[in-house]
Scaffold this motif. Structure first.
Motif, mmCIF file in Angstrom:
data_model
loop_
_atom_site.group_PDB
_atom_site.id
_atom_site.type_symbol
_atom_site.label_atom_id
_atom_site.label_comp_id
_atom_site.label_asym_id
_atom_site.label_seq_id
_atom_site.Cartn_x
_atom_site.Cartn_y
_atom_site.Cartn_z
ATOM 1 N N GLN A 143 1.025 -1.275 -0.320
ATOM 2 C CA GLN A 143 -0.071 0.109 0.072
ATOM 3 C C GLN A 143 0.726 1.183 0.090
ATOM 4 O O GLN A 143 0.383 1.904 -0.501
ATOM 5 C CB GLN A 143 -0.656 -0.196 1.302
ATOM 6 C CG GLN A 143 -1.867 1.600 1.197
ATOM 7 C CD GLN A 143 -2.963 0.936 2.557
ATOM 8 O OE1 GLN A 143 -2.520 -0.197 2.977
ATOM 9 N NE2 GLN A 143 -3.335 2.100 2.596
ATOM 10 N N HIS A 144 2.284 1.372 0.851
ATOM 11 C CA HIS A 144 3.191 2.333 0.391
ATOM 12 C C HIS A 144 4.412 1.793 -0.150
ATOM 13 O O HIS A 144 4.397 0.411 0.331
ATOM 14 C CB HIS A 144 3.202 2.990 2.352
ATOM 15 C CG HIS A 144 2.096 3.844 2.365
ATOM 16 N ND1 HIS A 144 1.875 4.137 3.706
ATOM 17 C CD2 HIS A 144 1.197 4.394 2.012
ATOM 18 C CE1 HIS A 144 1.193 4.923 3.981
ATOM 19 N NE2 HIS A 144 0.126 5.241 2.647
ATOM 20 N N TYR A 145 5.080 2.571 -0.895
ATOM 21 C CA TYR A 145 5.621 1.748 -1.824
ATOM 22 C C TYR A 145 7.221 2.900 -1.369
ATOM 23 O O TYR A 145 8.199 2.279 -2.051
ATOM 24 C CB TYR A 145 5.354 1.539 -2.904
ATOM 25 C CG TYR A 145 4.788 2.624 -3.795
ATOM 26 C CD1 TYR A 145 5.290 3.692 -3.638
ATOM 27 C CD2 TYR A 145 2.856 2.632 -3.282
ATOM 28 C CE1 TYR A 145 3.989 4.772 -4.881
ATOM 29 C CE2 TYR A 145 1.508 3.365 -3.720
ATOM 30 C CZ TYR A 145 2.382 4.601 -4.348
ATOM 31 O OH TYR A 145 2.212 5.817 -4.288
ATOM 32 N N ASP A 146 6.727 3.821 -1.651
ATOM 33 C CA ASP A 146 8.070 4.713 -1.492
ATOM 34 C C ASP A 146 9.359 4.688 -0.983
ATOM 35 O O ASP A 146 8.895 3.966 0.553
ATOM 36 C CB ASP A 146 7.951 6.350 -1.493
ATOM 37 C CG ASP A 146 6.841 7.081 -2.504
ATOM 38 O OD1 ASP A 146 6.966 5.939 -3.786
ATOM 39 O OD2 ASP A 146 6.458 8.072 -2.277
ATOM 40 N N ASN B 202 -6.373 0.279 5.319
ATOM 41 C CA ASN B 202 -7.393 -0.706 3.799
ATOM 42 C C ASN B 202 -6.761 -1.982 4.115
ATOM 43 O O ASN B 202 -7.268 -3.237 4.015
ATOM 44 C CB ASN B 202 -6.892 -0.134 2.417
ATOM 45 C CG ASN B 202 -7.961 1.239 2.207
ATOM 46 O OD1 ASN B 202 -8.663 1.588 3.038
ATOM 47 N ND2 ASN B 202 -7.331 1.824 1.507
ATOM 48 N N GLU C 299 -11.084 5.631 8.153
ATOM 49 C CA GLU C 299 -10.342 4.348 8.607
ATOM 50 C C GLU C 299 -11.651 3.803 10.118
ATOM 51 O O GLU C 299 -11.256 3.268 10.912
ATOM 52 C CB GLU C 299 -9.165 4.917 9.627
ATOM 53 C CG GLU C 299 -7.700 5.438 9.405
ATOM 54 C CD GLU C 299 -7.920 7.127 7.883
ATOM 55 O OE1 GLU C 299 -8.832 7.530 8.296
ATOM 56 O OE2 GLU C 299 -7.183 7.067 7.111
ATOM 57 N N HIS D 116 -2.484 14.777 6.783
ATOM 58 C CA HIS D 116 -2.564 14.379 5.341
ATOM 59 C C HIS D 116 -3.410 13.751 5.532
ATOM 60 O O HIS D 116 -3.962 13.274 4.743
ATOM 61 C CB HIS D 116 -1.607 12.849 5.552
ATOM 62 C CG HIS D 116 -1.399 11.808 6.205
ATOM 63 N ND1 HIS D 116 -1.889 11.532 8.003
ATOM 64 C CD2 HIS D 116 -2.339 10.731 6.138
ATOM 65 C CE1 HIS D 116 -1.813 10.909 8.582
ATOM 66 N NE2 HIS D 116 -2.302 10.271 7.834
ATOM 67 N N ARG E 27 0.806 12.597 -0.513
ATOM 68 C CA ARG E 27 -0.902 12.798 -0.464
ATOM 69 C C ARG E 27 -1.133 14.866 -0.800
ATOM 70 O O ARG E 27 -1.186 15.160 -1.302
ATOM 71 C CB ARG E 27 -1.837 12.646 0.457
ATOM 72 C CG ARG E 27 -3.376 12.667 0.204
ATOM 73 C CD ARG E 27 -4.376 12.439 1.312
ATOM 74 N NE ARG E 27 -4.494 10.979 1.648
ATOM 75 C CZ ARG E 27 -4.966 10.904 0.358
ATOM 76 N NH1 ARG E 27 -6.009 11.417 0.122
ATOM 77 N NH2 ARG E 27 -5.973 9.501 1.008
ATOM 78 N N GLN F 268 1.229 17.210 -2.742
ATOM 79 C CA GLN F 268 0.263 16.407 -4.073
ATOM 80 C C GLN F 268 -0.216 17.439 -4.294
ATOM 81 O O GLN F 268 -0.431 18.370 -5.681
ATOM 82 C CB GLN F 268 -0.025 15.310 -4.531
ATOM 83 C CG GLN F 268 0.796 14.085 -5.072
ATOM 84 C CD GLN F 268 0.082 12.768 -5.149
ATOM 85 O OE1 GLN F 268 -1.551 13.172 -4.768
ATOM 86 N NE2 GLN F 268 0.646 12.074 -6.051
HETATM 87 C C1 UD1 Z 1 -3.173 6.212 4.916
HETATM 88 C C2 UD1 Z 1 -3.650 5.437 5.416
HETATM 89 C C3 UD1 Z 1 -4.362 6.254 6.628
HETATM 90 C C4 UD1 Z 1 -3.386 6.525 7.151
HETATM 91 C C5 UD1 Z 1 -1.979 6.632 6.311
HETATM 92 C C6 UD1 Z 1 -0.528 7.278 6.523
HETATM 93 C C7 UD1 Z 1 -5.947 4.647 4.540
HETATM 94 C C8 UD1 Z 1 -7.422 4.106 4.563
HETATM 95 N N1 UD1 Z 1 -5.392 5.458 5.138
HETATM 96 O O1 UD1 Z 1 -3.535 6.876 3.589
HETATM 97 O O2 UD1 Z 1 -5.073 5.360 8.200
HETATM 98 O O3 UD1 Z 1 -2.530 7.623 8.252
HETATM 99 O O4 UD1 Z 1 -1.630 5.773 5.211
HETATM 100 O O5 UD1 Z 1 0.405 7.543 6.197
HETATM 101 O O6 UD1 Z 1 -5.215 3.082 4.684
HETATM 102 N N2 UD1 Z 1 1.680 8.021 -2.158
HETATM 103 C C9 UD1 Z 1 2.951 7.869 -2.486
HETATM 104 N N3 UD1 Z 1 4.499 7.540 -2.351
HETATM 105 C C10 UD1 Z 1 3.551 5.875 -0.700
HETATM 106 C C11 UD1 Z 1 2.186 5.926 -0.634
HETATM 107 C C12 UD1 Z 1 1.133 7.059 -0.947
HETATM 108 O O7 UD1 Z 1 3.055 8.988 -3.644
HETATM 109 O O8 UD1 Z 1 4.409 5.320 -0.992
HETATM 110 C C13 UD1 Z 1 0.978 8.879 -2.673
HETATM 111 C C14 UD1 Z 1 -0.049 8.150 -3.521
HETATM 112 O O9 UD1 Z 1 -0.500 9.275 -4.501
HETATM 113 C C15 UD1 Z 1 -1.394 8.250 -2.940
HETATM 114 C C16 UD1 Z 1 -1.383 9.182 -2.085
HETATM 115 O O10 UD1 Z 1 -0.347 9.298 -1.023
HETATM 116 O O11 UD1 Z 1 -2.586 7.695 -3.853
HETATM 117 C C17 UD1 Z 1 -2.583 8.587 -0.547
HETATM 118 O O12 UD1 Z 1 -2.044 7.220 0.087
HETATM 119 P P1 UD1 Z 1 -2.667 5.579 0.473
HETATM 120 O O13 UD1 Z 1 -1.860 4.920 1.130
HETATM 121 O O14 UD1 Z 1 -4.220 5.938 -0.737
HETATM 122 O O15 UD1 Z 1 -3.120 6.740 1.573
HETATM 123 P P2 UD1 Z 1 -2.767 7.713 2.808
HETATM 124 O O16 UD1 Z 1 -3.264 9.038 2.381
HETATM 125 O O17 UD1 Z 1 -1.339 7.323 2.868
#
Ligand code: UD1
Length: 352
Positions: free
Chosen positions: A37-40, A97, A129, A200, A234, A237
């Motif tokens: 879900q997070h990858y950076d 998620n 959440e 965020h 996020r 962006q």
């Molecule tokens: C997610 C969690 C949130 C948590 C947060 C911590 C859900 C519903 N939300 O939100 O509860 O507090 O993580 O950070 O699971 N992106 C990157 N690099 C990454 C990851 C994300 O650029 O490694 C960008 C992408 O554009 C993505 C956006 O961040 O669309 C949001 O990422 P996402 O995992 O959908 O939700 P978070 O806002 O990070």
């Protein structure tokens, strides 16, 4: 006994790390799945390295998407993985998620699920959440809660008390372990003289006018205190998309775990919309202003240093002035936030 852990997003890593370490001492088989879900690197790999976590056995690489897309993709891929791995129990963490996706898959396959950080409720269903917490807790077989309010919420929802186990806060286990290292981080002569900011939540950053207002208050604050702001991808962006000029704030890339903890230790105040940071500041005794109207972690307001200020400019400035005048709210550390929550979880699992 084979335990499978599912992690996916930044706030999962500091919760899973102490549990994995504690279970190692019982010599139980463990598998670690990262959903991607997070990858950076600075949202994921760096945390694994600093927390001394093992490499994931598998990374599903699901990446970003809408809630439905991301949750569905995790479910689709995780189903085959968990069928092949045949764990005796699956541990899911927090409220992202990845947490709910894994819980749904396991419950349909009749694989027992344990939820670490169960029972937290903001009672605000506009937060994704909150939906993740309610569904995960409904499905979990074993619910490890961090504080008494968690038990109360679960019992009120009809969950049998035999399945609820109050163990304390695993994220504080990580904090206690890394605090000596974090305190040694340099903050370039700004000690006690800066506001540390993170933002965020979609409700704060996804709307142009709201984000402009919040950043406007931070700009006002920056006349009195340096504002140091590691920016979530996020939020970065959105600042770009909305063309907001935030150049008077010290915008940084997201920080690694130990560096961020070090910044919290040395801040005059932390201004945030994160859940975990409300808890970390409470443990550290650092004033925290939370840019939300509610919290799923009420113990940080009742016992800790947290004050909910919503998006209200007036409230934020009043609370900030109190802190600058040395009249910040004092707090205490909630019970069982003692560095041994993961040991208690491992001990319960070893007896299953
Ligand atoms: C997610 C969690 C949130 C948590 C947060 C911590 C859900 C519903 N939300 O939100 O509860 O507090 O993580 O950070 O699971 N992106 C990157 N690099 C990454 C990851 C994300 O650029 O490694 C960008 C992408 O554009 C993505 C956006 O961040 O669309 C949001 O990422 P996402 O995992 O959908 O939700 P978070 O806002 O990070």
């Amino acid at each position: 006994m084979h335990i499978l852990h599912v992690v996916g997003a930044r706030p999962n890593f500091m919760k899973a790390a102490p549990v994995i370490h504690a279970i190692k001492r019982w010599n139980l088989k463990q598998t670690l799945i990262h959903t991607g879900q997070h990858y950076d690197t600075n949202m994921s790999d760096i945390f694994f390295a600093q927390l001394g976590m093992p490499e994931p056995d598998l990374n599903l690489g699901v990446g970003s998407g809408s809630h439905a897309q991301q949750t569905a993709e995790i479910m689709r891929q995780f189903e085959t993985v968990v069928i092949d791995a045949k764990p005796d129990i699956v541990l899911v963490y927090g409220d992202v998620n990845s947490t709910v996706a894994a819980a749904i898959v396991c419950s349909k396959l009749l694989i027992p699920v344990a939820h670490v950080e169960a029972g937290l409720r903001s009672f605000d269903r506009t937060m994704p959440e909150e939906i993740n917490r309610i569904v995960t807790d409904r499905l979990a077989d074993l619910l490890f809660t961090p504080s008494e309010d968690g038990d109360v919420n679960l019992e009120r929802e009809g969950i049998s008390s035999e399945r609820i186990c109050r163990v304390g806060n695993v994220m504080i286990d990580s904090l206690i372990r890394f605090l000596p290292l974090a305190k040694r981080q340099s903050v370039n002569g700004l000690d006690g003289r800066f506001a540390l900011v993170t933002l965020h939540r979609p409700s704060n950053v996804d709307d142009n006018a709201t984000l402009k207002d919040i950043l406007g208050v931070l700009l006002e604050i920056s006349d009195r205190l340096a504002v140091v702001f590691p920016v979530h991808p996020r939020t970065r962006q959105r600042i770009k998309e909305f063309g907001i000029d935030a150049s008077r704030l010290h915008l940084l890339e997201p920080l690694p775990y130990i560096e961020f903890l070090g910044m919290q230790c040395h801040a005059a105040v932390v201004i945030t919309d994160s859940g975990g940071i409300q808890e970390e500041t409470t443990y550290l005794g650092i004033p925290c202003l939370t840019i939300r109207n509610n919290t799923e972690r009420p113990v940080t307001v009742e016992l800790g240093t947290n004050v909910l200020v919503g998006q209200d400019r007036g409230k934020i400035l009043i609370e900030l002035n109190k802190i600058i005048d040395g009249k910040a709210k004092k707090g205490t550390i909630p019970p069982l936030w003692d560095g041994h929550a993961a040991d208690r979880i491992a001990s319960v699992l070893s007896r299953l």
